[in-house]
Design a protein around this motif. Sequence first.
Motif, PDB file in Angstrom:
ATOM      1  N   UNK A  31     -52.730 -41.663   4.736  1.00 16.12           N
ATOM      2  CA  UNK A  31     -52.834 -40.508   5.614  1.00 16.12           C
ATOM      3  C   UNK A  31     -51.641 -40.358   6.638  1.00 16.12           C
ATOM      4  N   UNK A  32     -51.291 -39.372   7.305  1.00 18.84           N
ATOM      5  CA  UNK A  32     -50.275 -39.359   8.437  1.00 18.84           C
ATOM      6  C   UNK A  32     -50.773 -40.046   9.630  1.00 18.84           C
ATOM      7  N   UNK A  33     -49.575 -40.876  10.272  1.00 17.17           N
ATOM      8  CA  UNK A  33     -50.082 -41.678  11.293  1.00 17.17           C
ATOM      9  C   UNK A  33     -49.821 -40.734  12.520  1.00 17.17           C
ATOM     10  N   UNK A  34     -49.174 -39.509  12.526  1.00 10.88           N
ATOM     11  CA  UNK A  34     -49.062 -38.794  13.554  1.00 10.88           C
ATOM     12  C   UNK A  34     -48.383 -37.417  13.015  1.00 10.88           C
ATOM     13  N   UNK A  51     -45.633 -44.008   9.808  1.00 13.80           N
ATOM     14  CA  UNK A  51     -45.575 -45.174  10.907  1.00 13.80           C
ATOM     15  C   UNK A  51     -44.186 -45.130  11.069  1.00 13.80           C
ATOM     16  N   UNK A  52     -43.144 -45.083  10.375  1.00  8.31           N
ATOM     17  CA  UNK A  52     -41.635 -45.161  10.639  1.00  8.31           C
ATOM     18  C   UNK A  52     -41.268 -43.784  11.197  1.00  8.31           C
ATOM     19  N   UNK A  53     -41.813 -42.762  11.283  1.00  3.64           N
ATOM     20  CA  UNK A  53     -41.496 -41.523  11.825  1.00  3.64           C
ATOM     21  C   UNK A  53     -40.752 -40.567  10.797  1.00  3.64           C
ATOM     22  N   UNK A  54     -40.879 -40.869   9.503  1.00  2.00           N
ATOM     23  CA  UNK A  54     -40.306 -40.119   8.316  1.00  2.00           C
ATOM     24  C   UNK A  54     -41.395 -39.018   8.036  1.00  2.00           C
TER      25      UNK A  54
END
Length: 115
Positions: A31-34, A51-54
């Motif tokens: 799932x997405x982290x944010x 989690x890396x912002x990608x």
Amino acid sequence: MRTTRSYLALALAFVLVLTGQSMALARTAPGPDGQIVLCTGTGPVAVLVDDQGQPIGPSHICPDCALSLFQALAETAPEIAAPTSWLRAHPIEFTLVFHSPAPRPAVARGPPQAA
């Protein structure tokens, strides 16, 4: 008629094989982290990120809940079966019995030996 059933059975088996793999991938996908909200000229846009912002792209529809969408699109509400008979409830008779435990002797602890 027999060939039609054979073709229909093969088509359903083929659909099951294709959708089963997609269901397995959708269930195990992380799932997405944010999310990042971008303010654009046409309005805010939410982008799901890992989690890396990608950006990770759009999320999948949960395969376990996808069938509930058919109910949301239905024109009429589901018919709920009415009870066919009624049973009279019988009261349960019981008595409460309380037992008081025997008093325990007081056990006090002294100070530690090596203080």
